[in-house]
Design a protein around this motif. Structure first.
Motif, PDB file in Angstrom:
ATOM      1  N   THR A 215     -47.067 -10.541 -37.440  1.00 52.16           N
ATOM      2  CA  THR A 215     -47.094 -10.727 -35.995  1.00 52.16           C
ATOM      3  C   THR A 215     -47.006  -9.361 -35.311  1.00 52.16           C
ATOM      4  O   THR A 215     -46.841  -8.322 -35.970  1.00 52.16           O
ATOM      5  N   ASP A 216     -47.091  -9.375 -33.984  1.00 47.57           N
ATOM      6  CA  ASP A 216     -46.914  -8.151 -33.198  1.00 47.57           C
ATOM      7  C   ASP A 216     -45.489  -8.020 -32.677  1.00 47.57           C
ATOM      8  O   ASP A 216     -45.207  -7.177 -31.816  1.00 47.57           O
ATOM      9  N   MET A 217     -44.579  -8.860 -33.189  1.00 49.90           N
ATOM     10  CA  MET A 217     -43.200  -8.824 -32.721  1.00 49.90           C
ATOM     11  C   MET A 217     -42.483  -7.573 -33.226  1.00 49.90           C
ATOM     12  O   MET A 217     -42.875  -6.984 -34.241  1.00 49.90           O
ATOM     13  N   ASP A 218     -41.437  -7.197 -32.516  1.00 53.71           N
ATOM     14  CA  ASP A 218     -40.635  -6.026 -32.873  1.00 53.71           C
ATOM     15  C   ASP A 218     -40.066  -6.224 -34.281  1.00 53.71           C
ATOM     16  O   ASP A 218     -39.350  -7.200 -34.535  1.00 53.71           O
ATOM     17  N   PRO A 219     -40.373  -5.323 -35.218  1.00 52.94           N
ATOM     18  CA  PRO A 219     -39.862  -5.490 -36.592  1.00 52.94           C
ATOM     19  C   PRO A 219     -38.347  -5.424 -36.688  1.00 52.94           C
ATOM     20  O   PRO A 219     -37.768  -5.805 -37.709  1.00 52.94           O
ATOM     21  N   ARG A 220     -37.672  -4.946 -35.618  1.00 50.57           N
ATOM     22  CA  ARG A 220     -36.212  -4.891 -35.632  1.00 50.57           C
ATOM     23  C   ARG A 220     -35.582  -6.236 -35.294  1.00 50.57           C
ATOM     24  O   ARG A 220     -34.384  -6.442 -35.532  1.00 50.57           O
ATOM     25  N   SER A 221     -36.352  -7.152 -34.719  1.00 47.22           N
ATOM     26  CA  SER A 221     -35.828  -8.475 -34.375  1.00 47.22           C
ATOM     27  C   SER A 221     -35.542  -9.271 -35.642  1.00 47.22           C
ATOM     28  O   SER A 221     -36.372  -9.323 -36.554  1.00 47.22           O
ATOM     29  N   LYS A 222     -34.355  -9.899 -35.686  1.00 48.72           N
ATOM     30  CA  LYS A 222     -33.957 -10.674 -36.862  1.00 48.72           C
ATOM     31  C   LYS A 222     -33.296 -11.969 -36.406  1.00 48.72           C
ATOM     32  O   LYS A 222     -32.177 -11.955 -35.891  1.00 48.72           O
ATOM     33  N   ILE A 223     -34.020 -13.064 -36.590  1.00 47.70           N
ATOM     34  CA  ILE A 223     -33.510 -14.383 -36.211  1.00 47.70           C
ATOM     35  C   ILE A 223     -33.815 -15.350 -37.351  1.00 47.70           C
ATOM     36  O   ILE A 223     -34.917 -15.339 -37.903  1.00 47.70           O
ATOM     37  N   ILE A 224     -32.847 -16.179 -37.681  1.00 45.07           N
ATOM     38  CA  ILE A 224     -33.029 -17.160 -38.753  1.00 45.07           C
ATOM     39  C   ILE A 224     -32.569 -18.528 -38.277  1.00 45.07           C
ATOM     40  O   ILE A 224     -31.515 -18.660 -37.666  1.00 45.07           O
ATOM     41  N   ALA A 225     -33.375 -19.529 -38.555  1.00 43.83           N
ATOM     42  CA  ALA A 225     -32.965 -20.927 -38.393  1.00 43.83           C
ATOM     43  C   ALA A 225     -33.304 -21.616 -39.707  1.00 43.83           C
ATOM     44  O   ALA A 225     -34.446 -22.011 -39.936  1.00 43.83           O
ATOM     45  N   THR A 226     -32.338 -21.714 -40.589  1.00 43.04           N
ATOM     46  CA  THR A 226     -32.618 -22.210 -41.932  1.00 43.04           C
ATOM     47  C   THR A 226     -31.881 -23.519 -42.208  1.00 43.04           C
ATOM     48  O   THR A 226     -31.056 -23.976 -41.413  1.00 43.04           O
ATOM     49  N   ASN A 227     -32.196 -24.107 -43.337  1.00 44.95           N
ATOM     50  CA  ASN A 227     -31.620 -25.384 -43.744  1.00 44.95           C
ATOM     51  C   ASN A 227     -30.180 -25.172 -44.218  1.00 44.95           C
ATOM     52  O   ASN A 227     -29.929 -24.363 -45.113  1.00 44.95           O
ATOM     53  N   LYS A 228     -29.247 -25.893 -43.627  1.00 39.74           N
ATOM     54  CA  LYS A 228     -27.844 -25.765 -44.040  1.00 39.74           C
ATOM     55  C   LYS A 228     -27.658 -26.105 -45.516  1.00 39.74           C
ATOM     56  O   LYS A 228     -26.735 -25.623 -46.165  1.00 39.74           O
ATOM     57  N   GLY A 229     -28.541 -26.931 -46.030  1.00 39.03           N
ATOM     58  CA  GLY A 229     -28.449 -27.329 -47.435  1.00 39.03           C
ATOM     59  C   GLY A 229     -28.664 -26.191 -48.409  1.00 39.03           C
ATOM     60  O   GLY A 229     -28.295 -26.292 -49.577  1.00 39.03           O
ATOM     61  N   TYR A 230     -29.268 -25.090 -47.964  1.00 40.58           N
ATOM     62  CA  TYR A 230     -29.475 -23.931 -48.835  1.00 40.58           C
ATOM     63  C   TYR A 230     -28.224 -23.069 -48.947  1.00 40.58           C
ATOM     64  O   TYR A 230     -28.192 -22.113 -49.716  1.00 40.58           O
ATOM     65  N   PHE A 231     -27.187 -23.397 -48.154  1.00 39.14           N
ATOM     66  CA  PHE A 231     -25.921 -22.665 -48.176  1.00 39.14           C
ATOM     67  C   PHE A 231     -24.830 -23.645 -48.594  1.00 39.14           C
ATOM     68  O   PHE A 231     -24.275 -24.364 -47.756  1.00 39.14           O
ATOM     69  N   PRO A 232     -24.539 -23.731 -49.899  1.00 38.80           N
ATOM     70  CA  PRO A 232     -23.637 -24.765 -50.409  1.00 38.80           C
ATOM     71  C   PRO A 232     -22.222 -24.639 -49.848  1.00 38.80           C
ATOM     72  O   PRO A 232     -21.749 -23.535 -49.573  1.00 38.80           O
ATOM     73  N   PRO A 233     -21.517 -25.765 -49.687  1.00 42.89           N
ATOM     74  CA  PRO A 233     -20.111 -25.722 -49.266  1.00 42.89           C
ATOM     75  C   PRO A 233     -19.245 -25.063 -50.337  1.00 42.89           C
ATOM     76  O   PRO A 233     -19.615 -25.027 -51.517  1.00 42.89           O
ATOM     77  N   SER A 234     -18.098 -24.561 -49.936  1.00 40.06           N
ATOM     78  CA  SER A 234     -17.258 -23.752 -50.827  1.00 40.06           C
ATOM     79  C   SER A 234     -16.734 -24.533 -52.036  1.00 40.06           C
ATOM     80  O   SER A 234     -16.446 -23.942 -53.083  1.00 40.06           O
ATOM     81  N   HIS A 235     -16.609 -25.855 -51.920  1.00 38.95           N
ATOM     82  CA  HIS A 235     -16.049 -26.611 -53.047  1.00 38.95           C
ATOM     83  C   HIS A 235     -17.058 -26.821 -54.175  1.00 38.95           C
ATOM     84  O   HIS A 235     -16.694 -27.274 -55.256  1.00 38.95           O
ATOM     85  N   ILE A 236     -18.325 -26.489 -53.923  1.00 38.57           N
ATOM     86  CA  ILE A 236     -19.343 -26.559 -54.979  1.00 38.57           C
ATOM     87  C   ILE A 236     -19.589 -25.138 -55.466  1.00 38.57           C
ATOM     88  O   ILE A 236     -19.988 -24.267 -54.696  1.00 38.57           O
ATOM     89  N   LYS A 237     -19.342 -24.880 -56.749  1.00 34.76           N
ATOM     90  CA  LYS A 237     -19.390 -23.521 -57.274  1.00 34.76           C
ATOM     91  C   LYS A 237     -20.766 -23.176 -57.843  1.00 34.76           C
ATOM     92  O   LYS A 237     -21.320 -23.930 -58.638  1.00 34.76           O
ATOM     93  N   PHE A 238     -21.261 -22.029 -57.407  1.00 29.52           N
ATOM     94  CA  PHE A 238     -22.503 -21.479 -57.950  1.00 29.52           C
ATOM     95  C   PHE A 238     -22.225 -20.063 -58.446  1.00 29.52           C
ATOM     96  O   PHE A 238     -21.366 -19.360 -57.910  1.00 29.52           O
ATOM     97  N   GLU A 239     -22.961 -19.660 -59.451  1.00 30.49           N
ATOM     98  CA  GLU A 239     -22.765 -18.319 -60.009  1.00 30.49           C
ATOM     99  C   GLU A 239     -23.431 -17.271 -59.129  1.00 30.49           C
ATOM    100  O   GLU A 239     -24.539 -17.480 -58.620  1.00 30.49           O
TER     101      GLU A 239
END
Length: 356
Positions: A215-239
């Motif tokens: 795109t022609d957008m400013d490369p310094r701009s950083k915005i994320i709207a992602t799926n909460k499911g990709y960030f597991p809750p703390s009680h589920i352990k991942f390596e």
């Protein structure tokens, strides 16, 4: 081109039929060699296990010291190795030979030529490229997933092309078919005096399309709207598969938004937002809310490095045109390519909303 016309073109094009038949032939050879290899591996393992069992039985029945039976076991293992080497297809004597003799000619040859004649009929300006999908090291530059948990990214097939923006300027776009997995730690409690132990499973957290558009957008701009499911809750352990990546996402600030669907499904992150980024976030959320409601699915999106990156979950293997068991249906490929054209429309719509 309509669906029936696409099917008829596939059946009547001499070049497509030539490449497709060659690809099918190579696929059958590959699958036959794989079956032989699997059979010989099983025989080799059973021979070793059988020899060890026989050694123990002979030692027990005849009260023979195990040391006297070991040469017999070694002989059986050597014979098994000789048989394994003799009857294993030559193309599987080394991974380099597997790639050079079988896989590379199949995909870079017949598959690429077949798809590159079919894809532009539905998606003008796009072509199929094998092994040009987004690699893992590039994916780790983005933050749509919890990067430290990423165990692997399986990605090879990609569509590459250009699409015009509202001013007619062409923008590069890549659609990668990929699968992201995390390594989950499972604790197993011991019974009685037995100690607890841990094991792990490889869990697929995403399968589908990873779409990147310049795109022609400013490369310094950083915005994320992602799926909460990709960030597991703390009680589920991942390596933590990538320790060097642990600090990379700490500078992202989570943003609370008023829309209830986003609270439940999306994780909104920004990096030191400027006034223009705040406006961009507002436009993003309005567009994302409308698109999410319209198509009834979560669409993770990241704006960073002057690009839009979007994820579209799908169970389809769109580019597998040489199936092992069932015959290929060109009508299904047409359906999948039309679905991809709708995805491209969504990213164009999103870019237009962000450029306001």
């Amino acid at each position: 081109m309509k669906r029936q016309e696409f099917i008829e073109y596939f059946a009547s094009s001499p070049s497509i039929q030539m490449h497709y038949k060659e690809g099918n032939k190579q696929t059958q050879i590959l699958n036959k060699d794989l079956r032989i290899l699997q059979k010989n591996v099983r025989i080799f393992i059973y021979s070793i296990l059988g020899s060890i069992s026989a050694m123990k039985v002979i030692s027990w029945l005849f009260d023979i010291n195990l040391y006297y039976v070991i040469p017999f076991v070694v002989g059986v293992i050597v014979l098994s190795l000789i048989r394994f080497s003799k009857h294993t297809p030559k193309s599987f004597k080394g991974m380099k030979e597997v790639t050079e003799r079988t896989i590379t000619p199949l995909f870079n040859g017949a598959k690429q030529k077949t798809l590159n004649e079919l894809v532009p009929l539905v998606l003008p300006g796009f072509n199929y490229q094998y092994n040009k999908a987004i690699p893992l090291d590039e994916m780790l530059h983005y933050s749509l997933f919890e990067n430290k948990y990423i165990y692997d990214l399986l990605s090879r097939d990609a569509l590459v092309g250009k699409i015009p923006d509202e001013n007619g300027k062409e923008k590069n776009i890549r659609i990668s078919e990929g699968e992201v997995s995390y390594k989950r730690i499972i604790e197993i409690k011991g019974k009685g005096d037995t100690m607890n132990r841990t094991t792990f499973t490889i869990e697929t957290v995403f399968k589908g399309f990873i779409l990147e558009m310049e795109t022609d957008m400013d490369p310094r701009s950083k915005i994320i709207a992602t799926n909460k499911g990709y960030f597991p809750p703390s009680h589920i352990k991942f390596e933590d598969c990538r320790e060097e990546e642990q600090g990379k996402q700490k500078y992202w600030q989570e943003v609370n938004v008023p829309y209830s669907p986003f609270k439940d499904c999306y994780k909104i992150l920004m990096d030191h937002p400027s006034p223009s980024d705040e406006l961009m976030l507002k436009n993003l959320l309005v567009a994302l809310k409308d698109i999410t409601k319209r198509i009834n699915r979560i669409i993770p999106i990241e704006i960073s490095k002057g690009k839009i990156i979007m994820l579209f979950e799908s169970e389809r293997d769109v580019f597998e045109i040489f199936p092992e068991t069932e015959s290929f249906d060109p009508g299904v490929l047409w359906d999948d390519l039309v679905a991809l054209s709708e995805i491209i429309k969504i990213v164009k719509e999103m870019e237009l909303a962000l450029s306001k």
